[in-house]
Scaffold this active site. Structure first.
Site, PDB file in Angstrom:
ATOM      1  N   HIS A   1      61.081  41.082  65.715  1.00 15.39           N
ATOM      2  CA  HIS A   1      61.966  41.931  64.916  1.00 15.39           C
ATOM      3  C   HIS A   1      62.783  42.894  65.760  1.00 15.39           C
ATOM      4  O   HIS A   1      63.905  43.237  65.390  1.00 15.39           O
ATOM      5  CB  HIS A   1      61.153  42.724  63.893  1.00 15.39           C
ATOM      6  CG  HIS A   1      60.778  41.903  62.705  1.00 15.39           C
ATOM      7  ND1 HIS A   1      59.686  41.076  62.696  1.00 15.39           N
ATOM      8  CD2 HIS A   1      61.366  41.753  61.493  1.00 15.39           C
ATOM      9  CE1 HIS A   1      59.608  40.459  61.534  1.00 15.39           C
ATOM     10  NE2 HIS A   1      60.616  40.843  60.790  1.00 15.39           N
ATOM     11  N   GLY A   2      62.232  43.355  66.841  1.00 17.46           N
ATOM     12  CA  GLY A   2      63.020  44.308  67.611  1.00 17.46           C
ATOM     13  C   GLY A   2      62.294  44.774  68.845  1.00 17.46           C
ATOM     14  O   GLY A   2      61.082  44.609  68.978  1.00 17.46           O
TER      15      GLY A   2
END
Lengths: 465, 409
Positions: A321-322
């Protein structure tokens, strides 16, 4: 070019006309999809187009070589090139700074003083989505589950197909390629469903943008918070992320349906899940099934070290996701929830049963509580910030002031959460789209609300991933 | 593969047709909903939350009548002019029969000023004559790079651009930014109301309304309550004095927004004291610095070009044109040396490119902190009369070589 801008709909109208009325052959339609999608993608940053084209063409070429080779060593080497290239691109553009900062911090702790990293890299929109999509093609061809395509336009169209390019769903080549082969015109039932999903998706995005204010107010503040503020903000983000992401997905599926393509669903009323296991069967399905098929099962799946595999899969899913430790923690948290849930179900099989509606709702609320805690980790900028919010939710240092505006805000947040689920249920779980007289007014009302109070051009949360 | 067939084409055509009907129906419903929300909101709240787009609409309606006048003096600008210029005072000081207009609009960046100037110029061209004089006020912080990046300012500006843009302008914007052009088109289709304004109005009604009597927890004391109470009294006094519906751009006062009447004097002075309290101004200055680069003034070259366009457009339909730099609050708005140098360079460029003399009142000694209602705007009690008189003096000197009246009406 965001789905919630007039520009996108002008683009789509022009694309629709060209696709249905100007491009009369399958090849012409495929090239139109490629060109239109690159135009759509280039509208963000034209510098990112060569990267998308480059990784896709590399995978196309590797898949061809894979299909023509019977030498297993050579095939494994080719697959390794594809995986290293895709993950390398992802690691470089998305995680280079994160790794550099983490290494700098670690070395600092060990007493090695180095200059702080100052470089910054352009993060191409949707890079996490299209690299996974492209990579799944070479893996499927390697596994001999999918024949390699001889011509590039089919594969390029599947990878770059603009409705799902930037924020998913993550569509495997095996889902879209057969549809591009058939290139069937949409049926009228699909058109009706498409319009309904677009309208519901835009309405959800409107709700998401409204929920952003209380959520941002909580996560941007630095001081101690009351329980009311903390719960309002945390629930607001819970609603916002669902409304935002599922809204985007609904629009993507709807747009694809108007062109005659069926994309698989990505959500199934996730906040009605009765356990963490159930939640991951309802949330971001395209990612969870991708991770299951291309990571969890290759790691060994349920055979031996099952819980280690599960934890590792969820941890990497969080990192996907990040580039932030909070995402890693979020993945680890959900991994632990899944492990505990599986252990409990194995030990107490009765937990699988739902003898009454009251028990079912108790399970739903319990699961929602755990999920909300996870979203705090996901949304917070740092671990201390997440702990501050979690503290506010459970052992607040500041008493809650139940003033009318504060309570009204909480009520609106809850209403937003309920509305988004109700809209999804209406669109996908009822016969509304079969009822002509009811369908079109509902679509028009959803669109009117999105037009009147939506925030055009407000970015989608998952674009950053 | 299914080859294109007449039935496939029919479905595609039907899809397109249904889409068009849905679009029109939803636009109609949205506009109806917006009209309902607007009608049920107090005019002052509406004006505040829409940042003057209503004022612009009212002005555009009055423009054909203004353009008929050969003695028109047009005083163009931002909210600095809106709050700082009185046409009646100016006319009195000048002492010759002219008809002055306050054409100051809140939140107008130079691009918007250029559109407004062109629309005004077209109205005069249709009448075949020129205005007697045009002042064009340059608001430095409206033309900074920072100002152009603030989303709320951009949206307020976009609404007004949508009201003023024609297909030629839209095409020009589309070349620069297709996204912006399509957004302007959408705002135009919405009748010039931004969803931002609609949600603000709804929020205002829901969250700032009275607490239901049955709610057990008393409302927290609102920090702004006293100021709001004075504003309510000013509006009540104004309504009692005017005894008519006052449009946002009021033809009776030729665009001047009046809050100061005999009936509102006490309330106005009390409000002004609260509004210009040091702690309020400190916060406002900080906000202006963050959102508009108030002190450093890093200019957006494109915006400066637009301002030059605006001056040229008005100069083409005015016998005389002057560029004005409005007085700066000496206590709260002191640009840095670099900021001043950048401003001087921009003013020199404007003067060179337009040929219009620059009347720089920024450091004018006649204006002190007591003449300002906030960090940037003159107050109505002393600042507005002073600026109006000053502009009248300047024109009188130009026209009559020193014959100036020096008394207030």
């Amino acid at each position: 070019m965001l789905f919630n801008t007039a520009l996108f709909w002008l683009f789509f109208a022009a694309f629709f006309v060209a696709f249905h009325f100007a491009a009369r052959t399958r090849v012409a339609k495929l090239w139109l999809v490629v060109v239109g999608s690159l135009l759509f993608y280039g509208a963000w940053d034209v510098r990112c187009v060569p990267l998308l084209l480059g990784t896709a063409l590399l995978d196309f070429w590797i898949a061809l070589r894979l299909s023509r080779s019977q030498d297993e060593r050579r095939r494994r080497a080719l697959l390794a090139v594809s995986i290293v290239a895709n993950l390398g691109v992802l690691a470089f553009f998305k995680y280079a700074r994160f790794f550099a900062d983490s290494a700098h911090g670690l070395l600092g702790v060990l007493g090695v003083a180095l200059p702080e990293p100052t470089f910054s890299l352009l993060l191409p929109a949707g890079i996490s989505f299209y690299t996974f999509q492209s990579m799944s093609y070479t893996i499927d061809v390697y596994r001999r589950e999918l024949p390699a395509r001889e011509r590039p336009e089919e594969f390029l169209a599947a990878v770059s197909f603009f409705p799902h390019l930037v924020a998913g769903p993550i569509i495997r080549a095996s889902v879209l390629l057969p549809q591009f082969e058939q290139m069937e015109a949409p049926r009228w039932e699909q058109v009706r469903r498409g319009y309904l999903l677009i309208a519901v998706g835009l309405l959800k995005k409107t709700v998401a943008d409204l929920l952003a204010a209380p959520s941002d107010a909580l996560f941007r503040s630095a001081g101690a918070t009351s329980a009311l503020e903390a719960w309002t903000g945390a629930l607001a983000f819970t609603g916002q992320i669902y409304a935002d992401f599922s809204g985007y997905t609904d629009i993507a599926i709807g747009v694809a349906l108007l062109l005659g393509f069926v994309l698989p669903p990505n959500f199934d009323l996730p906040y009605l899940a009765t356990s963490p296991i159930d939640f991951w069967r309802r949330w971001h399905l395209s990612l969870s099934t991708w991770l299951r098929d291309y990571l969890y099962i290759p790691l060994g799946g349920n055979r031996g070290h099952r819980y280690r595999n599960l934890l590792l899969t969820m941890l990497l899913g969080g990192l996907w996701h990040g580039a932030n430790w909070t995402f890693v923690l979020w993945g680890l948290y959900h991994g632990l929830l899944l492990v505990v849930a599986h252990l409990l179900v194995e030990r107490f099989p009765v937990l699988k049963e739902t003898p009454s509606a009251a028990v079912r709702w108790a399970k739903r609320l319990g699961t929602l509580y755990l999920v909300v805690l996870g979203w705090v980790l996901f949304r917070a900028e740092s671990l201390p910030a997440a702990l501050r919010v979690l503290e506010g939710m459970h052992v607040p240092a500041v008493p809650s002031a139940f003033t009318w505006p504060a309570v009204l805000t909480l009520l609106f947040v809850v209403a937003g959460l309920v509305l988004c689920h109700a809209a999804s249920a209406l669109a996908e779980k009822t016969e509304l789209r079969q009822r002509r007289l009811a369908l079109w007014p509902v679509v028009a009302i959803c669109l009117a609300l999105a037009i009147a109070i939506g925030t055009p051009g407000h970015s989608f949360i998952y674009f950053q991933f | 593969m299914t080859s294109p067939s007449p039935s496939n084409d029919r479905i595609a055509a039907r899809t397109l047709g249904v889409g068009l009907v849905l679009l029109l129906a939803s636009l109609g419903l949205a506009r109806g909903f917006i009209a309902l929300v607007e009608r049920s909101s107090p005019p002052e709240t509406r004006a505040h939350l829409t940042e003057g787009s209503g004022r612009l609409v009212d002005f555009l309606q009055a423009l054909p009548d203004i353009a008929k006048r050969e003695d028109a003096v047009l005083v163009f600008g931002s909210s600095l002019i809106q709050h700082g210029f009185s046409p009646l005072m100016f006319e009195y000081v000048l002492g010759v029969p002219v008809t002055a207009y306050n054409l100051g609009f809140p939140g107008v960046d130079p691009e918007l000023q250029a559109l407004l100037a062109r629309r005004t110029a077209e109205a005069f061209e249709r009448q075949g004559h020129k205005a007697r004089l045009s002042f064009v006020e340059f608001t430095p912080f409206q033309a900074t790079l920072a100002r152009g990046q603030a989303p709320s300012f951009r949206e307020h500006s976009a609404v007004k651009k949508a009201l003023l843009a024609d297909p030629r302008v839209l095409a020009r914007v589309a070349l620069r930014s297709p996204e912006e052009a399509s957004h302007l088109g959408a705002l135009w289709a919405m009748g010039g109301t931004s969803p931002l304004a609609v949600t603000s109005l709804l929020e205002h009604r829901l969250f700032e309304g009275p607490v239901p009597p049955w709610w057990p927890v008393p409302a927290e004391p609102e920090p702004d309550a006293e100021r709001k109470a004075w504003v309510a009294r000013i509006h009540a006094g104004r309504a009692a004095s005017e005894r008519r519906h006052v449009p946002e751009w009021d033809p009776v006062h030729r665009g001047e927004v009046r809050w100061l009447y005999h009936e509102t004097l006490e309330a106005y002075m009390a409000w002004a004291r609260l509004r210009s309290a040091p702690e309020v101004l400190e916060a406002e200055r900080q906000w202006r610095v963050e959102t508009s680069d108030l002190l450093e003034l890093h200019f957006d070259e494109q915006q400066v070009r637009f301002f030059i366009e605006a001056v040229r457009a008005l100069a083409s339909v005015s016998q005389e044109t002057l560029v004005v730099l409005a007085p700066r609050n000496p206590a709260w708005n002191q640009p840095t040396a670099e900021g001043r140098a950048r401003l001087a360079a921009v003013l020199a460029l404007i003067e060179r490119e337009t040929g219009a003399p620059v009347l720089d009142l920024a450091e004018s000694p006649g204006f002190g902190p007591e003449d300002f209602i906030d960090v940037t705007h003159l107050n109505e009690s002393s600042g507005r009369p002073k600026l109006s008189q000053r502009l009248g003096d300047v024109v009188a000197r130009r026209w009559f070589r020193g014959t100036v009246k020096d008394t207030a009406p």
